[in-house]
Design an enzyme around this catalytic site. Structure first.
Site, PDB file in Angstrom:
ATOM      1  N   HIS A 241       0.821  -1.211   0.000  1.00 21.69           N
ATOM      2  CA  HIS A 241       0.000   0.000   0.000  1.00 21.69           C
ATOM      3  C   HIS A 241       0.855   1.260   0.000  1.00 21.69           C
ATOM      4  O   HIS A 241       0.480   2.283  -0.551  1.00 21.69           O
ATOM      5  CB  HIS A 241      -0.951  -0.004   1.205  1.00 21.69           C
ATOM      6  CG  HIS A 241      -2.167  -0.803   0.948  1.00 21.69           C
ATOM      7  ND1 HIS A 241      -3.404  -0.259   0.716  1.00 21.69           N
ATOM      8  CD2 HIS A 241      -2.332  -2.141   0.831  1.00 21.69           C
ATOM      9  CE1 HIS A 241      -4.279  -1.213   0.469  1.00 21.69           C
ATOM     10  NE2 HIS A 241      -3.649  -2.369   0.553  1.00 21.69           N
TER      11      HIS A 241
ATOM     12  N   SER B  48       1.058  -0.955  -6.070  1.00 17.35           N
ATOM     13  CA  SER B  48       1.158  -2.272  -6.688  1.00 17.35           C
ATOM     14  C   SER B  48       1.954  -2.193  -7.984  1.00 17.35           C
ATOM     15  O   SER B  48       1.921  -1.184  -8.682  1.00 17.35           O
ATOM     16  CB  SER B  48      -0.247  -2.801  -6.967  1.00 17.35           C
ATOM     17  OG  SER B  48      -0.161  -3.993  -7.701  1.00 17.35           O
TER      18      SER B  48
ATOM     19  N   LYS C  87     -12.986  -8.776  -8.356  1.00 20.84           N
ATOM     20  CA  LYS C  87     -12.098  -9.667  -9.109  1.00 20.84           C
ATOM     21  C   LYS C  87     -11.435 -10.678  -8.168  1.00 20.84           C
ATOM     22  O   LYS C  87     -11.353 -11.871  -8.471  1.00 20.84           O
ATOM     23  CB  LYS C  87     -11.039  -8.817  -9.810  1.00 20.84           C
ATOM     24  CG  LYS C  87     -10.406  -9.490 -10.990  1.00 20.84           C
ATOM     25  CD  LYS C  87      -9.544  -8.516 -11.752  1.00 20.84           C
ATOM     26  CE  LYS C  87      -8.835  -9.235 -12.874  1.00 20.84           C
ATOM     27  NZ  LYS C  87      -8.039  -8.318 -13.687  1.00 20.84           N
ATOM     28  N   ASP C  88     -10.984 -10.188  -7.003  1.00 24.56           N
ATOM     29  CA  ASP C  88     -10.345 -11.077  -6.030  1.00 24.56           C
ATOM     30  C   ASP C  88     -11.328 -12.118  -5.513  1.00 24.56           C
ATOM     31  O   ASP C  88     -10.989 -13.294  -5.385  1.00 24.56           O
ATOM     32  CB  ASP C  88      -9.783 -10.269  -4.855  1.00 24.56           C
ATOM     33  CG  ASP C  88      -8.489  -9.557  -5.230  1.00 24.56           C
ATOM     34  OD1 ASP C  88      -7.962  -9.838  -6.320  1.00 24.56           O
ATOM     35  OD2 ASP C  88      -8.019  -8.719  -4.443  1.00 24.56           O
TER      36      ASP C  88
ATOM     37  N   GLU D 175       6.749 -33.863   0.845  1.00 27.00           N
ATOM     38  CA  GLU D 175       5.588 -33.395   0.096  1.00 27.00           C
ATOM     39  C   GLU D 175       6.030 -32.811  -1.238  1.00 27.00           C
ATOM     40  O   GLU D 175       7.169 -32.388  -1.386  1.00 27.00           O
ATOM     41  CB  GLU D 175       4.861 -32.319   0.903  1.00 27.00           C
ATOM     42  CG  GLU D 175       4.176 -32.855   2.132  1.00 27.00           C
ATOM     43  CD  GLU D 175       2.919 -33.625   1.788  1.00 27.00           C
ATOM     44  OE1 GLU D 175       1.828 -33.071   1.864  1.00 27.00           O
ATOM     45  OE2 GLU D 175       3.049 -34.815   1.423  1.00 27.00           O
TER      46      GLU D 175
END
Lengths: 260, 400
Positions: free
Chosen positions: B213, B217, B241-242, B285
């Site tokens: 912030h 971005s 969108k998120d 894993e």
């Protein structure tokens, strides 16, 4: 990995000691990997299958009559078995049909009591050493998760139970030929025999039927919640698809103001 | 464009009520974001949701877990068979671990791909790599907790790897294991570590977002996307969108968890830990396999450890290795060399994982060495060269 490396070093050392003989035995061993089991039809296979609970219950009968003589289901409570479609009364009756060790009496003899729903299924042997002594040096594995950990899955458990050959080995440590075991040999005597169990729902108790049912039971007991999980999954997937459609519309409307 | 208006109005409100909670939230919601962010930029939000899910399910799981070698396995079994929705909690936590790491890898790939690490966003990248390291430690510690065969032998290998450090190795190993071999002390360490790092991750994520912030971005079109006129307010454009991306990931999550759980579970770990019986094949894993491959790529234990840990640590130096400024070149118009190099990096990472899965035996040893050379080559050779040629190109770019 490092352990493996040591094993490799050790095997190289033995190869050097044994010379050419080792090559032969390595060849023999690779040819004795368990055979690939022919695929069977299972009620629980596929992403949206579900357990045939009557087969699970018949399989439990086979487990009690046959498997439980040597194998444990250490992680399972009697109450867990109620999920194979039993009423609370039936679960209590099922628990009471088992004898649970309850310490010693005044003379030092073992005491037993009837099972309660909150008891674990009792193990047939008091210790791995006792199990080894009773089975010619082999410890019968615990079956709580066998459906998950057995390589080859249900097909190979079924094939193994129905494909016994001639007994081999001596009196002290009897072994049996079985193409679905590592080295094509097992310490487990042929467990299933026609009509050794009687099914209350009228199914013929052939070896194949018993093997099929007990395999279904072992798969079920390995993951008793598999059906609930799939049912939940279907509901959530439908719900999410609905939400996604709504949000696609919402997103297109909100972004319709934006020039590209 | 309404996004532009709301971005400007946000600046006015910003000063007025920066000190109240509602002002803080409004501030975050109207945060101006480059309008051309593609789907890869939604993974940050997905990661945030998975992290919340992991902490919530993890806390509930911890209420019925016992960190003791003789009880751990059966406490997990009891939880899964008899605990209230225990099977669901464990399934969420297991699937969540894989999804978190997968989303994290894609998130980092996006950073490499669009050069989100370039100045002035170095701090975002550095906090992100730290988060990756912490997530890996948490994932490893968490995998030991159920105390199955893979848990035990995984801890054993990690202990031996720590023991390979010259000089302090044996001390490190005994601190890590709390004894000569994995046991109750190891479990208690892993339990505490799993907890503390997980919560530290939550804290560092807050910092990570705060820096985003503060610095703004990054965007697919580089510096060209940073103009005021190209900004949109975070809410509603990127919230919707998120959320959409989160819903699609949730769909994949549920499908894996409920219908194909075999993709994220290791059957061997349903066998209780047995110090006397080494499994035929010990493997971690899937998300550790590329580094596991590098660990085995050279005959020296310590060398393998350095290469494998270095493969993660080298990410810290990416902003210094590629110190060219943000340019206006999107992925589509990126140099062909850069695109090929990036594809090679991904290929090397995947191949290294495959080699790790095959224990780097036979031909896989050569394959693994080539993959590792490719992986390091991208960072140590390609990035500095690309940065140099880009800096040389820069005046031309400006003239355009």
């Amino acid at each position: 990995m490092f352990v493996k490396k040591y094993l490799v070093i050790a095997s190289v050392f033995f190869a050097a000691v044994q010379g050419a003989g080792c090559v032969k035995s390595a060849d023999a061993q690779s040819s004795l990997l368990p055979q690939k089991a022919p695929p069977q039809h299972w009620s629980f296979e596929g992403p949206v299958g579900h357990f045939d609970l009557s087969a699970v219950q018949r399989g439990y009968a086979v487990f009690v009559k046959v498997c439980s003589a040597c194998h444990s289901l250490k992680q399972v409570h009697f109450s867990d078995l109620s999920q194979m479609g039993l009423t609370p009364e039936q679960t209590i009756a099922l628990a009471e049909s088992w004898q649970i060790a309850a310490g010693h009496d005044e003379a030092g003899h073992f005491k037993f009591r009837k099972g309660l729903p909150d008891d674990f299924l009792p193990s047939p042997y008091s210790s791995p050493a006792a199990a080894r002594a009773a089975n010619g040096g082999a410890v019968p594995p615990d079956l709580s998760r066998i459906g998950l950990i057995h390589p080859g899955g249900a097909d190979r458990i079924y094939a193994m139970l129905t494909s016994y050959g001639e007994p081999v080995g001596g009196e002290k440590a009897p072994r049996y030929a079985n193409p679905y075991m590592i080295g094509h040999i097992t310490a487990m005597p042929p467990p299933l025999h026609d009509n050794a169990v009687s099914f209350t729902d009228g199914h013929p108790a052939t070896v194949q039927q018993q093997a099929h049912d007990v395999t279904t039971f072992l798969e079920w007991v390995s993951e008793p919640h598999r059906d609930s999980k799939r049912r939940l999954g279907v509901g959530v997937v439908l719900y999410l698809c609905f939400l996604i459609i709504i949000f696609v519309i919402l997103k297109r409307r909100i972004w319709s103001h934006v020039r590209k | 464009m309404s996004g532009e208006q709301s971005a400007q109005s946000s600046e006015n409100t910003e000063r007025k009520d920066a000190h109240s909670l509602s002002g803080f939230i409004r501030n975050y919601m109207s945060f101006p974001v480059p309008g051309d962010l593609n789907l890869l930029w939604t993974l940050g939000a997905v990661l945030l949701v998975v992290l919340a899910l992991m902490i919530a399910s993890g806390l509930l799981l911890a209420t019925s877990y016992t960190p003791d070698a003789s009880l751990a396995f059966s406490s997990v079994e009891a939880l899964e068979r008899r605990g209230a929705a225990g099977w669901l909690l464990r399934a969420i936590h297991t699937t969540g671990a894989s999804f978190f790491m997968a989303a994290l890898y894609i998130h980092m790939f996006r950073g490499l791909c669009y050069r989100s690490y370039a100045a002035p966003r170095r701090a975002i990248w550095h906090s992100g790599v730290t988060l990756l390291l912490m997530a890996m430690m948490t994932a490893f510690a968490g995998y030991v907790l159920p105390w199955g065969q893979m848990s035990y032998w995984g801890a054993d290998i990690a202990g031996k790897a720590a023991g390979a450090v010259p000089g302090v190795g044996p001390l490190l190993e005994s601190i890590f294991l709390g004894g000569d071999s994995p046991g109750s002390p190891t479990l208690r360490r892993m339990f505490v570590l799993h907890f503390t790092i997980a919560f530290s991750i939550a804290g560092l994520v807050a910092l990570h977002i705060a820096i985003v912030h503060f610095k703004g971005s990054s965007s697919p079109s580089g510096s060209k996307g940073q103009g005021r006129e190209r900004m949109l307010s975070f809410h509603p454009y990127f919230t919707v969108k998120d959320v959409l991306s989160i819903l699609v990931c949730a769909l994949a999550f549920v499908a894996v968890m409920c219908f194909w759980p075999g993709l994220v579970t290791e059957p061997e770990n349903y066998r209780p830990a047995n110090p006397l019986h080494t499994p035929a094949s010990i493997e971690p894993e899937w998300y550790f396999l590329p580094f596991y491959g590098m660990l085995q790529a050279i005959p020296s234990k310590f060398g393998g450890l350095v290469l494998s840990a270095g493969a993660v640590l080298i990410l810290f130096f990416v902003p210094s290795l590629d110190d060219a400024p943000v340019d206006g070149r999107p992925w589509g118009r990126m140099h062909v060399q850069s695109r090929i190099a990036l594809c090679m990096l991904i290929a090397c990472f995947v191949v290294s994982g495959l080699a790790g899965k095959h224990h780097v035996q036979g031909d896989w040893l050569l394959v693994e060495r080539i993959a590792m050379a490719g992986y390091y080559g991208y960072f140590l050779i390609f990035l500095p060269l690309a940065a140099r040629s880009q800096k040389a190109d820069l005046p031309d770019e400006v003239e355009d």
